[in-house]
Design an enzyme around this catalytic site. Structure first.
Site, PDB file in Angstrom:
ATOM      1  N   TYR A 130      46.883  45.988  35.128  1.00  0.00           N
ATOM      2  CA  TYR A 130      45.737  46.676  35.511  1.00  0.00           C
ATOM      3  C   TYR A 130      45.955  48.046  35.443  1.00  0.00           C
ATOM      4  O   TYR A 130      47.240  48.480  35.951  1.00  0.00           O
ATOM      5  CB  TYR A 130      45.348  46.237  37.017  1.00  0.00           C
ATOM      6  CG  TYR A 130      44.929  44.869  37.272  1.00  0.00           C
ATOM      7  CD1 TYR A 130      43.780  44.315  36.748  1.00  0.00           C
ATOM      8  CD2 TYR A 130      45.895  43.970  37.681  1.00  0.00           C
ATOM      9  CE1 TYR A 130      43.230  43.025  36.858  1.00  0.00           C
ATOM     10  CE2 TYR A 130      45.646  42.560  37.871  1.00  0.00           C
ATOM     11  CZ  TYR A 130      44.305  42.154  37.314  1.00  0.00           C
ATOM     12  OH  TYR A 130      43.977  40.676  37.661  1.00  0.00           O
ATOM     13  N   ASP A 158      38.207  44.238  33.869  1.00  0.00           N
ATOM     14  CA  ASP A 158      37.139  43.554  34.829  1.00  0.00           C
ATOM     15  C   ASP A 158      37.218  43.490  36.153  1.00  0.00           C
ATOM     16  O   ASP A 158      36.622  42.765  36.819  1.00  0.00           O
ATOM     17  CB  ASP A 158      36.828  42.111  34.075  1.00  0.00           C
ATOM     18  CG  ASP A 158      38.051  41.258  34.314  1.00  0.00           C
ATOM     19  OD1 ASP A 158      39.125  41.753  35.206  1.00  0.00           O
ATOM     20  OD2 ASP A 158      38.157  40.249  33.798  1.00  0.00           O
ATOM     21  N   HIS A 244      37.177  36.498  33.821  1.00  0.00           N
ATOM     22  CA  HIS A 244      38.196  36.375  34.928  1.00  0.00           C
ATOM     23  C   HIS A 244      38.159  34.941  35.428  1.00  0.00           C
ATOM     24  O   HIS A 244      38.686  34.647  36.543  1.00  0.00           O
ATOM     25  CB  HIS A 244      38.144  37.499  35.743  1.00  0.00           C
ATOM     26  CG  HIS A 244      39.443  38.081  36.450  1.00  0.00           C
ATOM     27  ND1 HIS A 244      40.036  38.797  35.910  1.00  0.00           N
ATOM     28  CD2 HIS A 244      40.192  37.419  37.059  1.00  0.00           C
ATOM     29  CE1 HIS A 244      41.291  39.288  36.700  1.00  0.00           C
ATOM     30  NE2 HIS A 244      41.444  38.147  37.215  1.00  0.00           N
TER      31      HIS A 244
HETATM   32  C1  LIG Z   1      44.948  32.068  39.953  1.00  0.00           C
HETATM   33  C2  LIG Z   1      44.338  32.932  39.151  1.00  0.00           C
HETATM   34  C3  LIG Z   1      45.146  34.027  38.975  1.00  0.00           C
HETATM   35  C4  LIG Z   1      44.665  35.077  37.736  1.00  0.00           C
HETATM   36  N1  LIG Z   1      45.462  36.126  37.885  1.00  0.00           N
HETATM   37  C5  LIG Z   1      45.217  36.934  36.720  1.00  0.00           C
HETATM   38  C6  LIG Z   1      45.909  38.206  36.470  1.00  0.00           C
HETATM   39  O1  LIG Z   1      47.027  38.424  37.215  1.00  0.00           O
HETATM   40  N2  LIG Z   1      45.532  39.051  35.582  1.00  0.00           N
HETATM   41  C7  LIG Z   1      44.382  38.771  34.662  1.00  0.00           C
HETATM   42  O2  LIG Z   1      44.208  39.753  33.888  1.00  0.00           O
HETATM   43  N3  LIG Z   1      43.666  37.546  35.003  1.00  0.00           N
HETATM   44  C8  LIG Z   1      44.185  36.857  36.253  1.00  0.00           C
HETATM   45  N4  LIG Z   1      43.215  35.690  36.065  1.00  0.00           N
HETATM   46  C9  LIG Z   1      42.337  35.333  35.127  1.00  0.00           C
HETATM   47  C10 LIG Z   1      42.922  34.428  33.864  1.00  0.00           C
HETATM   48  O3  LIG Z   1      43.645  35.363  33.043  1.00  0.00           O
HETATM   49  C11 LIG Z   1      41.786  33.871  33.109  1.00  0.00           C
HETATM   50  O4  LIG Z   1      40.746  35.014  32.398  1.00  0.00           O
HETATM   51  C12 LIG Z   1      40.836  32.834  33.594  1.00  0.00           C
HETATM   52  O5  LIG Z   1      41.748  32.057  34.564  1.00  0.00           O
HETATM   53  C13 LIG Z   1      40.272  31.836  32.657  1.00  0.00           C
HETATM   54  O6  LIG Z   1      39.631  30.823  33.076  1.00  0.00           O
HETATM   55  P1  LIG Z   1      40.161  29.303  33.197  1.00  0.00           P
HETATM   56  O7  LIG Z   1      40.989  29.359  34.461  1.00  0.00           O
HETATM   57  O8  LIG Z   1      38.840  28.570  33.441  1.00  0.00           O
HETATM   58  O9  LIG Z   1      40.986  29.148  31.868  1.00  0.00           O
HETATM   59  C14 LIG Z   1      43.656  34.645  37.051  1.00  0.00           C
HETATM   60  C15 LIG Z   1      43.301  33.445  37.195  1.00  0.00           C
HETATM   61  C16 LIG Z   1      43.467  32.454  38.112  1.00  0.00           C
HETATM   62  C17 LIG Z   1      42.678  31.249  38.125  1.00  0.00           C
END
Ligand SMILES: Cc1cc2nc3c(=O)[nH]c(=O)nc-3n(C[C@H](O)[C@H](O)[C@H](O)COP(=O)(O)O)c2cc1C
Length: 350
Positions: A130, A158, A244
């Protein structure tokens, strides 16, 4: 694979995790409208197969950022892997390396990027950041990523403010337990900084970053085609369509519905990556057909980790790759590159 799939893995994970941790991983923002829509919108699409195409064994491999990958399925960046399993990100990295799959390490990892690299010297790693208001700190992170030999830098755009996750608020889950930390935020002084979600970040920062590093830059979290156009104009290496996982702006459209207009806008100039709601090989194929070059999974990796450490993560890739291979074969497609919109039809929701 013994009738197992990503859903059974989630059940196993849920049985092992503390309820508040399960909720942190599973939950989304506000009313979780987008969270639910991500999966239901993919489920509402149908695949229309062709027959007798003589394709033989379908090919899943691809080249991304100059790195050879065995599958278009990759691990999206997710925070706090040590909450899922004590081995945390190192187990994820080993499993991704064994599957020859890309692993996008989160800035909010509970293991430093250097330690991840140490246990998986051959892994195809990328690093997600980020943009921090302190450009000096951001630049230091970029240098660490360069030294760790990552294939690309994913910049998540985002999150100008943290989404409101009401499950976490209800559970009083506000931070990591004291024995864990966001190790990539540890400075030379040993002090761990907080990650800042900044609404001051702008395209100027992407321009600045591009001038600072030769690493391919991926902007993650693009929803509007006009933003995809700006990103391509600024020379990014790839655009990533994502909401996200429904954790930021609730009531955004389902991720899969964001994909076609952005693929049209980008028109093959750079790869279009995608994540959100992918739970089956057929979901991967639908996303590929609608214009994705590679397809990320977020929560399934956490379910795999919680259910069985690195072995559980390996099961995620084995299941999705096996399902994708079968889906390609059943659709009469010889490789992932042959998937086109012609095979996707709208259907009724389940
Ligand atoms: C518990 C959790 C933590 C996440 N942490 C980050 C993160 O640190 N950075 C980021 O860019 N996206 C983060 N995301 C979003 C994921 O990169 C991704 O866009 C999203 O989980 C995709 O959807 P899905 O869980 O249905 O596959 C996170 C998602 C979850 C569920």
């Amino acid at each position: 694979m013994n009738g197992q799939n990503l859903r059974s893995l989630e059940h196993e994970a849920r049985a092992r995790l503390e309820p508040a941790v399960y909720d942190f991983f599973a939950g989304g923002a506000d009313d979780e409208v987008t969270l639910g829509a991500n999966e239901s919108a993919i489920a509402a699409l149908r695949l229309l197969p062709r027959v007798l195409r003589g394709i033989g064994e379908p090919r899943l491999g691809l080249d991304l950022f100059g790195t050879k990958l065995a599958s278009p399925v990759f691990a999206s960046p997710t925070a706090f892997h040590k909450l899922a399993h004590p081995d945390g990100e190192t187990a994820t990295a080993r499993a991704c390396a064994a599957a020859h799959a890309l692993y996008v390490v989160s800035m909010a990892a509970t293991t430093s990027l250097e330690d991840v690299r140490k246990v998986a010297p051959e892994a195809a790693l990328a690093f997600q950041i980020y943009l921090q208001p302190d450009r000096g700190f951001t630049e230091a992170l970029v240098r660490r990523a360069e030294r760790a030999g990552v294939a690309a830098l994913f910049v998540s755009v985002d999150s100008p403010v943290f989404g409101r996750r009401e499950r976490d608020l209800r559970n009083g889950f506000t931070d990591l337990p004291p024995h864990l930390a966001c190790e990539n935020m540890r400075g030379n002084d040993g002090v761990v900084r907080s990650i800042t979600f900044s609404s001051s970040a702008s395209w100027d920062d992407i321009d600045w970053l591009r001038a600072k590093t030769d690493l391919p830059i991926v902007v993650k979290g693009i929803a509007h085609r006009d933003d995809a156009a700006i990103a391509v104009r600024l020379g990014v290496a790839a655009v990533m369509v994502s909401n996200h996982g429904g954790r930021q702006l609730d009531v955004m459209p389902a991720a899969i519905d964001l994909l076609p207009p952005i693929a049209d806008e980008v028109a093959g100039r750079v790869p279009v990556l995608f994540d959100g709601g992918v739970r089956r090989g057929t979901d991967v194929l639908k996303a590929l057909a609608l214009g994705a070059t590679a397809v990320g999974v977020g929560r399934p990796i956490l379910w795999g980790l919680a259910a069985g450490g690195g072995e559980g993560v390996a099961r995620v890739f084995a299941s999705l790759d096996d399902e994708l291979r079968r889906a390609l074969t059943l659709c009469g497609l010889g490789s992932i590159g042959e998937a086109s919109r012609a095979i996707v039809m709208a259907g009724a929701a389940r």
